[in-house]
Design a protein around this motif. Structure first.
Motif, PDB file in Angstrom:
ATOM      1  N   VAL A  63       0.835  -1.207   0.000  1.00 42.44           N
ATOM      2  CA  VAL A  63       0.000   0.000   0.000  1.00 42.44           C
ATOM      3  C   VAL A  63       0.868   1.254   0.000  1.00 42.44           C
ATOM      4  CG1 VAL A  63      -1.739   1.337   1.267  1.00 42.44           C
ATOM      5  CG2 VAL A  63      -1.973  -1.147   1.086  1.00 42.44           C
ATOM      6  N   LEU A  64       1.897   1.271   0.835  1.00 41.24           N
ATOM      7  CA  LEU A  64       2.776   2.447   0.869  1.00 41.24           C
ATOM      8  C   LEU A  64       3.487   2.636  -0.467  1.00 41.24           C
ATOM      9  CD1 LEU A  64       4.206   2.106   4.490  1.00 41.24           C
ATOM     10  CD2 LEU A  64       2.457   3.700   3.692  1.00 41.24           C
ATOM     11  N   GLY A  65       3.948   1.545  -1.053  1.00 45.83           N
ATOM     12  CA  GLY A  65       4.573   1.634  -2.378  1.00 45.83           C
ATOM     13  C   GLY A  65       3.588   2.137  -3.429  1.00 45.83           C
ATOM     14  N   LEU A  71       1.133   8.894  -6.004  1.00 43.81           N
ATOM     15  CA  LEU A  71       1.072  10.284  -5.548  1.00 43.81           C
ATOM     16  C   LEU A  71       2.428  10.961  -5.416  1.00 43.81           C
ATOM     17  CD1 LEU A  71      -1.562   9.786  -2.690  1.00 43.81           C
ATOM     18  CD2 LEU A  71      -1.988  10.551  -5.037  1.00 43.81           C
ATOM     19  N   GLY A  72       3.495  10.212  -5.485  1.00 42.73           N
ATOM     20  CA  GLY A  72       4.812  10.796  -5.261  1.00 42.73           C
ATOM     21  C   GLY A  72       4.916  11.309  -3.829  1.00 42.73           C
ATOM     22  N   TRP A  73       5.544  12.452  -3.675  1.00 43.14           N
ATOM     23  CA  TRP A  73       5.734  13.016  -2.330  1.00 43.14           C
ATOM     24  C   TRP A  73       4.424  13.483  -1.699  1.00 43.14           C
ATOM     25  CZ3 TRP A  73       9.821  11.717   0.127  1.00 43.14           C
ATOM     26  CH2 TRP A  73      10.983  11.423  -0.584  1.00 43.14           C
ATOM     27  N   ARG A  74       3.389  13.640  -2.537  1.00 47.32           N
ATOM     28  CA  ARG A  74       2.070  14.008  -2.007  1.00 47.32           C
ATOM     29  C   ARG A  74       1.479  12.883  -1.152  1.00 47.32           C
ATOM     30  NH1 ARG A  74      -1.730  14.918  -6.399  1.00 47.32           N
ATOM     31  NH2 ARG A  74      -0.458  13.363  -7.426  1.00 47.32           N
ATOM     32  N   ALA A  75       2.072  11.700  -1.232  1.00 47.16           N
ATOM     33  CA  ALA A  75       1.602  10.579  -0.404  1.00 47.16           C
ATOM     34  C   ALA A  75       1.624  10.958   1.073  1.00 47.16           C
ATOM     35  CB  ALA A  75       2.470   9.344  -0.649  1.00 47.16           C
ATOM     36  N   PHE A  76       2.600  11.812   1.460  1.00 47.48           N
ATOM     37  CA  PHE A  76       2.699  12.228   2.863  1.00 47.48           C
ATOM     38  C   PHE A  76       1.510  13.079   3.299  1.00 47.48           C
ATOM     39  CE2 PHE A  76       7.242  11.365   2.046  1.00 47.48           C
ATOM     40  CZ  PHE A  76       7.447  10.451   3.077  1.00 47.48           C
ATOM     41  N   SER A  78      -1.551  12.298   2.322  1.00 49.89           N
ATOM     42  CA  SER A  78      -2.699  11.403   2.215  1.00 49.89           C
ATOM     43  C   SER A  78      -3.029  10.794   3.583  1.00 49.89           C
ATOM     44  CB  SER A  78      -2.374  10.276   1.221  1.00 49.89           C
ATOM     45  OG  SER A  78      -3.307   9.237   1.324  1.00 49.89           O
ATOM     46  N   GLY A  79      -4.291  10.839   3.931  1.00 49.21           N
ATOM     47  CA  GLY A  79      -4.732  10.212   5.172  1.00 49.21           C
ATOM     48  C   GLY A  79      -4.484   8.713   5.161  1.00 49.21           C
ATOM     49  N   GLY A 141      -8.188   0.128  10.652  1.00 51.96           N
ATOM     50  CA  GLY A 141      -8.523  -0.685   9.486  1.00 51.96           C
ATOM     51  C   GLY A 141      -9.807  -0.231   8.816  1.00 51.96           C
ATOM     52  N   LEU A 142     -10.774   0.202   9.616  1.00 54.03           N
ATOM     53  CA  LEU A 142     -12.015   0.740   9.058  1.00 54.03           C
ATOM     54  C   LEU A 142     -11.714   1.987   8.229  1.00 54.03           C
ATOM     55  CD1 LEU A 142     -15.106   0.859   8.841  1.00 54.03           C
ATOM     56  CD2 LEU A 142     -15.090   2.148  10.984  1.00 54.03           C
ATOM     57  N   PHE A 143     -10.886   2.871   8.768  1.00 59.18           N
ATOM     58  CA  PHE A 143     -10.508   4.075   8.030  1.00 59.18           C
ATOM     59  C   PHE A 143      -9.712   3.727   6.778  1.00 59.18           C
ATOM     60  CE2 PHE A 143     -11.190   5.855  12.309  1.00 59.18           C
ATOM     61  CZ  PHE A 143     -12.171   6.791  11.987  1.00 59.18           C
ATOM     62  N   LEU A 144      -8.907   2.680   6.847  1.00 58.25           N
ATOM     63  CA  LEU A 144      -8.140   2.252   5.677  1.00 58.25           C
ATOM     64  C   LEU A 144      -9.076   1.764   4.573  1.00 58.25           C
ATOM     65  CD1 LEU A 144      -5.567   1.609   4.134  1.00 58.25           C
ATOM     66  CD2 LEU A 144      -5.431  -0.552   5.410  1.00 58.25           C
ATOM     67  N   VAL A 145     -10.056   0.953   4.937  1.00 52.68           N
ATOM     68  CA  VAL A 145     -10.998   0.448   3.936  1.00 52.68           C
ATOM     69  C   VAL A 145     -11.739   1.606   3.278  1.00 52.68           C
ATOM     70  CG1 VAL A 145     -13.141  -0.873   3.638  1.00 52.68           C
ATOM     71  CG2 VAL A 145     -11.256  -1.831   4.988  1.00 52.68           C
ATOM     72  N   LEU A 146     -12.252   2.506   4.078  1.00 49.80           N
ATOM     73  CA  LEU A 146     -12.994   3.642   3.532  1.00 49.80           C
ATOM     74  C   LEU A 146     -12.079   4.594   2.758  1.00 49.80           C
ATOM     75  CD1 LEU A 146     -15.347   4.375   6.562  1.00 49.80           C
ATOM     76  CD2 LEU A 146     -15.864   3.076   4.468  1.00 49.80           C
ATOM     77  N   GLY A 147     -10.874   4.808   3.270  1.00 46.29           N
ATOM     78  CA  GLY A 147      -9.926   5.695   2.599  1.00 46.29           C
ATOM     79  C   GLY A 147      -9.443   5.134   1.278  1.00 46.29           C
ATOM     80  N   THR A 148      -9.278   3.820   1.205  1.00 42.85           N
ATOM     81  CA  THR A 148      -8.848   3.188  -0.046  1.00 42.85           C
ATOM     82  C   THR A 148      -9.921   3.368  -1.114  1.00 42.85           C
ATOM     83  OG1 THR A 148      -7.530   1.549   1.151  1.00 42.85           O
ATOM     84  CG2 THR A 148      -8.140   1.007  -1.106  1.00 42.85           C
TER      85      THR A 148
END
Length: 154
Positions: A63-65, A71-76, A78-79, A141-148
């Motif tokens: 996921v981080l990769g 997103l490049g550096w914009r990944a930082f 990202s929630g 994990g709930l936030f991850l599912v919704l955020g994805t």
């Protein structure tokens, strides 16, 4: 970014969070409820939690990769990045800190059960810390599912 990488992302997030929820809140309580031997139930549950931890480490790396490629550096900013980072840190703390410590306490108690020794209070404290950490990961994990879902809708 290819649709395949997005599908892999969805599958890995589902596997990770689904495994956490099913093992932690369905399987482990069932083991303790059905098996008369609490030590056996604890050993099986511990092994399953370890497997979930390894799934989490692998999924979080992907996921981080994915986020960095997309997103490049914009990944930082990202929630999802910070949720995954927090879940990964919690997994690493549990997998390489708390769980080995608890296993060592069990080994030191042998041939008796750790709950029948003076290490009972210390073991119970670390078990409680591990449980709270797992609960925090489960909520994240709930936030991850919704955020994805939201991330892929962009």
């Amino acid at each position: 970014m290819s649709r395949l990488s997005e599908h892999v992302l969805i599958v890995l997030v589902t596997l990770w969070v689904g495994a956490m929820w099913s093992i932690g809140y369905i399987v482990a309580p069932t083991l303790f409820g059905m098996l008369g031997d609490r030590t056996l139930a604890g050993n099986v549950a511990g092994r399953l939690f370890s497997i979930v931890g390894w799934i989490g480490i692998g999924a979080s790396v992907y996921v981080l990769g994915f986020l960095f490629v997309r997103l490049g550096w914009r990944a930082f900013r990202s929630g999802v990045f910070w949720v995954v980072a927090a879940m990964l840190l919690a997994t690493l703390a549990s997998q390489f800190g708390i769980q080995p410590l608890m296993a060592q306490m069990k080994a030191n108690a042998w041939p008796r059960e750790v709950m029948d020794t003076v290490m009972r209070t210390r073991f119970t404290t670390w078990h409680g810390i591990s449980s709270v950490l797992y609960l925090v990961q489960s909520v994240l994990g709930l936030f991850l599912v919704l955020g994805t879902r939201k991330l892929l809708a962009r």
